[in-house]
Design an enzyme around this catalytic site. Structure first.
Site, PDB file in Angstrom:
ATOM      1  N   LYS A  11       5.904  41.393  78.195  1.00 29.63           N
ATOM      2  CA  LYS A  11       6.861  41.834  79.221  1.00 29.63           C
ATOM      3  C   LYS A  11       7.334  40.612  79.999  1.00 29.63           C
ATOM      4  CE  LYS A  11       6.841  44.172  83.735  1.00 29.63           C
ATOM      5  NZ  LYS A  11       6.007  44.891  84.730  1.00 29.63           N
ATOM      6  N   LYS A  48      11.341  48.449  95.938  1.00 29.70           N
ATOM      7  CA  LYS A  48      10.031  48.101  96.484  1.00 29.70           C
ATOM      8  C   LYS A  48      10.155  47.800  97.975  1.00 29.70           C
ATOM      9  CE  LYS A  48       8.426  45.653  92.290  1.00 29.70           C
ATOM     10  NZ  LYS A  48       7.276  46.475  91.892  1.00 29.70           N
ATOM     11  N   GLU A  64       9.664  50.017  85.136  1.00 28.35           N
ATOM     12  CA  GLU A  64      10.653  49.461  84.195  1.00 28.35           C
ATOM     13  C   GLU A  64      10.036  48.657  83.068  1.00 28.35           C
ATOM     14  OE1 GLU A  64       9.234  46.029  85.778  1.00 28.35           O
ATOM     15  OE2 GLU A  64       9.725  47.818  86.945  1.00 28.35           O
ATOM     16  N   ARG A  87       7.518  49.171  81.225  1.00 29.08           N
ATOM     17  CA  ARG A  87       7.170  50.000  80.066  1.00 29.08           C
ATOM     18  C   ARG A  87       8.400  50.373  79.241  1.00 29.08           C
ATOM     19  NH1 ARG A  87       4.383  54.322  83.876  1.00 29.08           N
ATOM     20  NH2 ARG A  87       4.000  52.334  84.941  1.00 29.08           N
TER      21      ARG A  87
END
Length: 496
Positions: free
Chosen positions: A258, A270, A342, A344
């Site tokens: 990732k 966030k 995101e 994943r």
């Protein structure tokens, strides 16, 4: 990088500006300890460091007879010495832990050398007044601190040379990862990440393919593309594919990372405090680049593919939204209920791409969940998957390398929490509990049946970036996953 020089002589006869002596398990009786009375006067109990200025010896405690503590103490020694005025330091050879293993001497030497080398690292690229370390060289006297139960003294020089090669390769590889993860987001974009990968490829004569958004569209990698939508006009995505092909390959291994170069959470924004350090969300992809450097230089007998999904996750008029339904490369539909889940999505498409290569083993690395940090703490990575033998091998070899790892189990009850009423799967769990495992179970949805027992998911969210020094890791990025996976690949090939 600290230069390590091997000398076939005794510790006493080795010339250097300073001596380094480890006091193992509170043993002050060794001949290398020159001023026992001084240590007793200051009540030094073999913890931390003590400088004997008269004899120019730095004493460093190793609390227990343990190879991992030796590595950590060697790093602490260099961190201390780089603040002093010594240009060179001498040290003997220590054998901590059991001598019953045939490779005990080699592992001790690897630990000693790696600890010494990692102690100098500091990310100071943007400091206007850089403080360069005076310490340049560590001279290792090829003399054993204590007699070896086996005839290992006869192979001391051979083992030392092999260990030094390992330490040099691993330090270089870890520093590549640390520099990349520490790079701030205004520089460390997906394109920049690809440039770093290209440098590694050129140096190691690797194949490299850097794909842009048009390629992602052709391959229907829509989950990956969705994450990048808000950044497309400024920082477009990159799918980076590195390939190491030796003449003899016992296995084909796919390493997937990732590479979120910055993650503000997208429209599921966030809190401001949680955005700080999100440059480190590229830790998994960076680890894969470092791993290709390490495995190529070590000359492992495996065909290794490194696949990195590099993108930002930002806000903007084009940003993907909660309630969107994405059709992944595997053809499965994904209900988006949180745009901050995101990583994943990127990994789902990258894992699909990796399976097209028909590898024998797939390992993905990701700073995937805060839940993993809550569950295991900030120093431990999680291992998930279906194949118990493969998970055990990664855990055992990874622990021996000096990284901390723990297995997390999948179960059918947690799997139900990512079900969707309107799509094949939801990108976020319906419960606040078990988030590290439900994220792994989400990725499992995109692993084909024939690859279920060949796949491991490693969540490195805890140790990838920690804002303090710990073990052999400096402030910031640690290169989590590199040592563990290198050891895993080596052990895997021994069984091939």
């Amino acid at each position: 990088m600290l230069k390590i020089k091997l000398e076939k002589t005794t510790f006493e006869n080795t010339k250097a500006e300073c001596g380094l002596v480890f006091i193992v398990n509170k043993d002050f009786s060794h001949a290398w300890v020159k001023n026992k009375e001084l240590l007793e006067t200051f009540k030094y109990e073999s913890e931390g460091v003590f400088l004997d200025q008269e004899n120019k010896i730095l004493y460093v405690g190793v609390k227990e007879d343990d190879v991992h503590l030796l590595r950590e103490s060697a790093c602490l020694a260099v961190r201390t010495l780089k603040k002093l005025a010594f240009k060179s330091v001498k040290v003997g050879v220590y054998t901590c832990g059991t001598h019953s293993k045939d490779n005990a001497l080699l592992e001790n030497l690897k630990a000693l050398f790696l600890g010494l080398k990692l102690g100098l690292y500091e990310y100071d690229t943007f400091k206007s007044n850089k403080k360069e370390s005076v310490l340049k060289e560590a001279i290792v006297a090829l003399e054993l601190h204590k007699p070896c139960e086996k005839t290992c003294a006869n192979s001391l020089e051979k083992n030392a040379k092999e260990a030094l090669k390992y330490a040099e390769i691993m330090t270089e590889s870890l520093n590549i990862v640390k520099d990349l993860v520490n790079t701030p987001p205004m520089i460390g974009t997906p394109v920049y990440m690809a440039e770093v990968a290209q440098k590694v490829a050129k140096e190691n004569h690797l194949e490299i393919h850097v794909h842009d958004e048009k390629f992602l569209e052709e391959k229907k990698m829509n989950a990956f593309l969705a994450v990048n939508k808000a950044s497309l006009g400024v920082n477009p995505p990159r799918l980076i594919h590195l390939v190491y092909k030796p003449k003899k390959a016992k296995k084909k291994i796919a390493l997937v990372g990732k590479g979120l170069t910055y993650d503000c959470g997208g429209l599921s924004l966030k809190p401001a405090d949680y955005m700080v350090t999100m440059k480190a969300d590229k830790g998994g992809g960076s680890a894969v680049i470092g791993l290709l450097n390490a495995l190529a230089k070590l000359g492992v007998e495996a065909e290794v593919h490194g696949i990195i999904g590099a993108t930002e996750n930002m806000i903007g008029p084009a940003a993907y939204k909660p309630d969107d339904i994405l059709i992944s490369k595997e053809g499965k539909s994904i209900e988006v209920r949180n745009t901050d889940a995101e990583g994943r999505l990127v990994l789902a498409d990258c894992l699909s791409y990796a399976q097209d290569l028909n590898p024998d083993v797939i390992v993905d690395f990701a700073t995937l969940t805060g839940a993993c940090v809550v569950g295991l703490g900030e120093f431990t990575s999680a291992i998930m998957g279906h194949n118990e033998e493969l998970k055990n091998l990664f855990e055992t070899s990874g622990l021996e390398s000096g990284e901390l790892l723990a297995k997390l189990p999948f179960n059918r009850h947690l799997k139900k929490l990512i079900e969707s009423k309107i799509a094949d799967v939801c990108n976020i769990s319906s419960s606040r509990y078990g988030g590290a495992i439900t994220a792994g179970l989400f990725l499992n949805e995109f692993i084909r049946d024939e690859f279920k027992d060949k796949w491991l998911h490693i969540d490195i969210a805890g140790p990838a970036y920690v804002e303090k020094e710990w073990d052999v890791n400096s402030f910031g990025a640690s290169g989590a996953g590199v040592r563990a996976c290198t050891a895993f690949v080596e052990e895997l090939l021994k069984k091939a």
